[in-house]
Each structure stands twice: as structure tokens, then as C-alpha cells.
Design an enzyme around this catalytic site. Structure first.
Site, PDB file in Angstrom:
ATOM      1  N   LEU A  33     -64.328  29.990  -4.579  1.00 26.48           N
ATOM      2  CA  LEU A  33     -64.318  31.451  -4.532  1.00 26.48           C
ATOM      3  C   LEU A  33     -63.629  32.071  -5.750  1.00 26.48           C
ATOM      4  O   LEU A  33     -62.612  31.578  -6.222  1.00 26.48           O
ATOM      5  CB  LEU A  33     -63.604  31.920  -3.255  1.00 26.48           C
ATOM      6  CG  LEU A  33     -64.171  31.348  -1.947  1.00 26.48           C
ATOM      7  CD1 LEU A  33     -63.376  31.876  -0.756  1.00 26.48           C
ATOM      8  CD2 LEU A  33     -65.649  31.663  -1.793  1.00 26.48           C
ATOM      9  N   GLY A  36     -65.345  37.839  -7.470  1.00 26.63           N
ATOM     10  CA  GLY A  36     -66.610  38.395  -6.977  1.00 26.63           C
ATOM     11  C   GLY A  36     -66.746  38.177  -5.464  1.00 26.63           C
ATOM     12  O   GLY A  36     -67.057  39.109  -4.706  1.00 26.63           O
ATOM     13  N   HIS A  37     -66.470  36.939  -5.015  1.00 33.81           N
ATOM     14  CA  HIS A  37     -66.553  36.652  -3.575  1.00 33.81           C
ATOM     15  C   HIS A  37     -65.530  37.493  -2.807  1.00 33.81           C
ATOM     16  O   HIS A  37     -65.815  37.998  -1.716  1.00 33.81           O
ATOM     17  CB  HIS A  37     -66.229  35.179  -3.289  1.00 33.81           C
ATOM     18  CG  HIS A  37     -67.214  34.210  -3.844  1.00 33.81           C
ATOM     19  ND1 HIS A  37     -66.921  33.386  -4.904  1.00 33.81           N
ATOM     20  CD2 HIS A  37     -68.487  33.918  -3.477  1.00 33.81           C
ATOM     21  CE1 HIS A  37     -67.968  32.612  -5.162  1.00 33.81           C
ATOM     22  NE2 HIS A  37     -68.926  32.924  -4.323  1.00 33.81           N
ATOM     23  N   LYS A 151     -75.219  39.974  -8.269  1.00 34.66           N
ATOM     24  CA  LYS A 151     -75.492  39.041  -9.375  1.00 34.66           C
ATOM     25  C   LYS A 151     -76.759  38.250  -9.065  1.00 34.66           C
ATOM     26  O   LYS A 151     -77.578  38.003  -9.925  1.00 34.66           O
ATOM     27  CB  LYS A 151     -74.322  38.079  -9.587  1.00 34.66           C
ATOM     28  CG  LYS A 151     -74.603  37.139 -10.743  1.00 34.66           C
ATOM     29  CD  LYS A 151     -73.421  36.303 -11.082  1.00 34.66           C
ATOM     30  CE  LYS A 151     -73.464  34.920 -10.512  1.00 34.66           C
ATOM     31  NZ  LYS A 151     -74.630  34.128 -10.809  1.00 34.66           N
ATOM     32  N   ASP A 152     -76.902  37.851  -7.794  1.00 29.94           N
ATOM     33  CA  ASP A 152     -78.101  37.117  -7.384  1.00 29.94           C
ATOM     34  C   ASP A 152     -79.121  38.140  -6.878  1.00 29.94           C
ATOM     35  O   ASP A 152     -79.411  38.216  -5.678  1.00 29.94           O
ATOM     36  CB  ASP A 152     -77.740  36.098  -6.294  1.00 29.94           C
ATOM     37  CG  ASP A 152     -76.748  35.076  -6.809  1.00 29.94           C
ATOM     38  OD1 ASP A 152     -77.062  34.403  -7.800  1.00 29.94           O
ATOM     39  OD2 ASP A 152     -75.643  34.988  -6.253  1.00 29.94           O
ATOM     40  N   GLN A 155     -82.170  36.782  -5.016  1.00 27.72           N
ATOM     41  CA  GLN A 155     -81.764  36.283  -3.696  1.00 27.72           C
ATOM     42  C   GLN A 155     -81.562  37.448  -2.723  1.00 27.72           C
ATOM     43  O   GLN A 155     -82.010  37.404  -1.570  1.00 27.72           O
ATOM     44  CB  GLN A 155     -80.470  35.481  -3.840  1.00 27.72           C
ATOM     45  CG  GLN A 155     -79.796  35.149  -2.514  1.00 27.72           C
ATOM     46  CD  GLN A 155     -78.599  34.234  -2.664  1.00 27.72           C
ATOM     47  OE1 GLN A 155     -78.772  33.049  -2.847  1.00 27.72           O
ATOM     48  NE2 GLN A 155     -77.393  34.763  -2.567  1.00 27.72           N
ATOM     49  N   MET A 186     -69.074  36.668 -13.202  1.00 28.82           N
ATOM     50  CA  MET A 186     -68.312  35.590 -12.551  1.00 28.82           C
ATOM     51  C   MET A 186     -69.238  34.728 -11.714  1.00 28.82           C
ATOM     52  O   MET A 186     -70.107  35.251 -11.001  1.00 28.82           O
ATOM     53  CB  MET A 186     -67.215  36.186 -11.685  1.00 28.82           C
ATOM     54  CG  MET A 186     -66.111  36.757 -12.517  1.00 28.82           C
ATOM     55  SD  MET A 186     -64.698  37.192 -11.520  1.00 28.82           S
ATOM     56  CE  MET A 186     -63.731  38.048 -12.739  1.00 28.82           C
ATOM     57  N   SER A 187     -69.067  33.426 -11.814  1.00 28.24           N
ATOM     58  CA  SER A 187     -69.927  32.502 -11.085  1.00 28.24           C
ATOM     59  C   SER A 187     -69.211  31.168 -10.971  1.00 28.24           C
ATOM     60  O   SER A 187     -68.462  30.781 -11.883  1.00 28.24           O
ATOM     61  CB  SER A 187     -71.236  32.305 -11.870  1.00 28.24           C
ATOM     62  OG  SER A 187     -71.888  31.137 -11.433  1.00 28.24           O
ATOM     63  N   SER A 188     -69.475  30.457  -9.881  1.00 28.63           N
ATOM     64  CA  SER A 188     -68.873  29.124  -9.724  1.00 28.63           C
ATOM     65  C   SER A 188     -69.352  28.199 -10.828  1.00 28.63           C
ATOM     66  O   SER A 188     -68.682  27.236 -11.184  1.00 28.63           O
ATOM     67  CB  SER A 188     -69.248  28.545  -8.370  1.00 28.63           C
ATOM     68  OG  SER A 188     -68.832  29.437  -7.373  1.00 28.63           O
TER      69      SER A 188
HETATM   70  O1  PAF Z   1     -75.298  32.868  -2.894  1.00 35.47           O
HETATM   71  C1  PAF Z   1     -74.865  31.823  -2.377  1.00 35.47           C
HETATM   72  O2  PAF Z   1     -73.718  31.412  -2.566  1.00 35.47           O
HETATM   73  C2  PAF Z   1     -75.796  31.000  -1.499  1.00 35.47           C
HETATM   74  O3  PAF Z   1     -77.105  31.031  -1.969  1.00 35.47           O
HETATM   75  C3  PAF Z   1     -75.740  31.413  -0.010  1.00 35.47           C
HETATM   76  C4  PAF Z   1     -76.212  32.831   0.194  1.00 35.47           C
HETATM   77  C5  PAF Z   1     -74.312  31.264   0.496  1.00 35.47           C
HETATM   78  C6  PAF Z   1     -76.641  30.489   0.821  1.00 35.47           C
HETATM   79  O4  PAF Z   1     -76.244  29.166   0.722  1.00 35.47           O
END
Ligand code: PAF
Length: 283
Positions: A33, A36-37, A151-152, A155, A186-188
């Protein structure tokens, strides 16, 4: 914060919360995390009585040659961060719990069309893995609100369509991308950048901004703008997969009268594949 390590414990907790009439805000994550999270968690807290975060590195959304094993797993640090925000619950299941008969043998949910574009081209099956796990988590958690990062962008659009198509009783909220000082989203996956690469990777966002500025100034030759951006990225050491100017709603090529636009990009920079986007309105 209570960590729920089994589906039975999660179901019992949700049953009690529902009986007490509490609203549930849900933040699904794959852990590692960052700020962003945490802003997703804060948004959930503003809208609901209790907040539940899940951490599950979902094997179904990783391709055979992707980084499932190398994906950073940092449970203790994640728990500390969530506790500092007074998060109520963490759901942390194992792959065996989520896919007891194996991930490949699981019923899937797939949003057509949108899942096959952009990131879906280079990562076949990725979005099917995402919608399958999000659908499963929604059934388990029964959230009133679920929060995702912008960011996604693709998705987010796919999840919104799944929720709409199935009349799922959950409100989807989205939160603006958190960025480093140089603009890097920011991204893992930034974890795979060297310190030097991290300093220069902000160019991806600068290119998004520069293309946006040209559109705002009236340039509607979208194909030429995309080509120019791809060349600039290559010159800066990126390996771009795509850089596309699209409509915000359906993610298709805009007609000249379209006003709500998004620019989507994915580019390798060193080891990681970075994704980013910028959305805006033109008059
Ligand atoms: O964005 C993410 O971290 C993943 O795609 C999610 C939504 C948790 C599904 O595994």
C-alpha cells in the site's frame, strides 16, 4: 483493526455488520500500500460507517510471463499503514481460499469489448481476472460503496460496466491518482524502478500533460498527436505499448465534436510496465 484470515470469519463479520444496520465501504487492493491506496481508504471512511480493505494478489489477473511471484508482498507494513488510519477490517485470504478448485477451474465474469482494448491487448485475460475477483469480493463483502483509483482508468470503466450490467447494489467511487513530485503516478510497480529511473519516469506524465495542452489549444489531429507522443517517449527511453486519445465513457476514438476525453498510456520503463492517464474536458 481486525484482520480476517478466512472466508468464514469475513462472512460472520459482514452478517453482524448488516444486522447492526452499518454501511460498509470496501477498498479491494493487492497490497504494497502507498498513499494512493490510503486515500481510497479515507474516501471509503467518509462515506460509510465501517471500512474494509482486502489484500489479495490475485493470480487470475496475471499472465504466464508476468510478475505474480515477484509482486511485492508487504503485509506487516500494510497493516501498520491501515491501522494508522483506523481502518476497521482487513480481509487477507490465501489463493487456496479464494480458488479452492484452482484459479483455472473457477467460473469467470468478463466484460466484453472494453476488456479486449489497450491493456487487454498486451495482457490477454487480465481484465477477466480482475472482474472475476472483484465480483467474488463484492458477493462476500456486500459493500454499499467500493472505492477504486483513477490511475487504472480502464479497470474502473470495466468495473462500472459490470456493476451496471448486473444491477449490483454497490456505489462505485473513484479517487484521483496520487503522484510523486515529478508527476510519476504512485504504483506498487514503481518498486521495480531504480532510484535514477524513478527520477526520470515522471516524463510519462509530462507527455500526457503536453498532449492534453495541445488538444486544449485546439489541435484535433489526434492520430498525429499520438504518433508524436510515442516518438517522444521512445526518445526518452520508454518502450510505449500504447498512447491513445479516447472518449471517457466508451474509450473509443473521439469524433471532432467529442468534449470529454482521456489519454491512456502504458509504457515499459526499465523493468516495470507503467500505466497512466489524464482525463479532461474541452469546450
Ligand atoms: O487494482 C487492483 O489492485 C486490482 O486489480 C484489484 C481491483 C484489487 C483486483 O485484484
Amino acid at each position: 483493526m481486525q484482520t480476517l484470515n478466512s472466508i468464514t470469519a469475513l462472512q460472520a463479520t459482514i452478517k453482524n455488520l448488516k444486522a447492526e444496520g452499518k454501511t460498509i465501504g470496501f477498498v479491494p487492493t493487492m497490497g504494497n500500500l502507498h498513499q494512493g491506496h490510503l486515500s481510497l481508504v479515507e474516501t471509503a471512511q467518509k462515506h460509510c460507517d465501517v471500512t474494509l480493505v482486502s489484500i489479495f494478489v490475485n493470480p487470475l489477473q496475471f499472465g504466464a510471463n508476468e510478475d505474480l511471484d515477484k509482486y511485492p508482498r508487504t503485509l506487516e507494513q500494510d497493516q501498520t499503514k491501515l491501522q494508522s488510519l483506523n481502518t476497521d477490517y482487513l480481509f487477507f485470504p490465501s489463493p487456496q481460499m479464494m480458488y479452492p478448485e484452482g484459479a483455472d477451474n473457477h467460473t469467470f465474469v468478463e466484460v466484453p469489448f472494453l476488456s479486449q482494448l489497450y491493456c487487454g491487448i498486451d495482457r490477454p485475460g487480465h481484465f477477466r481476472g480482475v472482474t472475476t475477483i472483484v465480483n467474488k469480493l463484492f458477493h462476500l463483502v456486500q459493500p454499499d460503496v467500493a472505492v477504486f483509483g483513477r490511475k487504472d482508468f480502464q479497470q474502473l470503466a470495466i468495473i462500472q460496466k459490470m456493476v451496471k450490467d448486473f444491477y449490483m447494489p454497490v456505489k462505485i467511487l473513484s479517487v484521483e491518482t496520487h503522484r510523486e513530485k515529478n508527476g510519476l503516478a504512485m504504483s506498487s510497480r514503481n518498486h521495480f524502478l531504480t532510484a535514477e529511473q524513478k527520477d526520470s519516469a515522471g516524463f510519462l506524465y509530462q507527455q500526457l500533460q503536453s498532449t492534453k495542452d495541445q488538444i486544449i489549444q485546439g489541435n484535433k489531429d489526434y492520430l498525429a498527436l499520438e504518433e508524436q507522443a510515442i516518438n517522444n517517449l521512445k526518445q526518452a527511453g520508454f518502450k510505449p505499448e500504447y498512447f491513445n486519445i479516447r472518449t471517457q465513457k466508451r474509450l473509443v476514438s473521439p469524433t471532432p465534436t467529442e468534449t470529454k476525453l482521456v489519454i491512456l498510456t502504458a509504457s515499459y520503463y526499465g523493468k516495470p510496465r507503467l500505466i497512466d492517464n489524464i482525463s479532461f474536458e474541452i469546450s
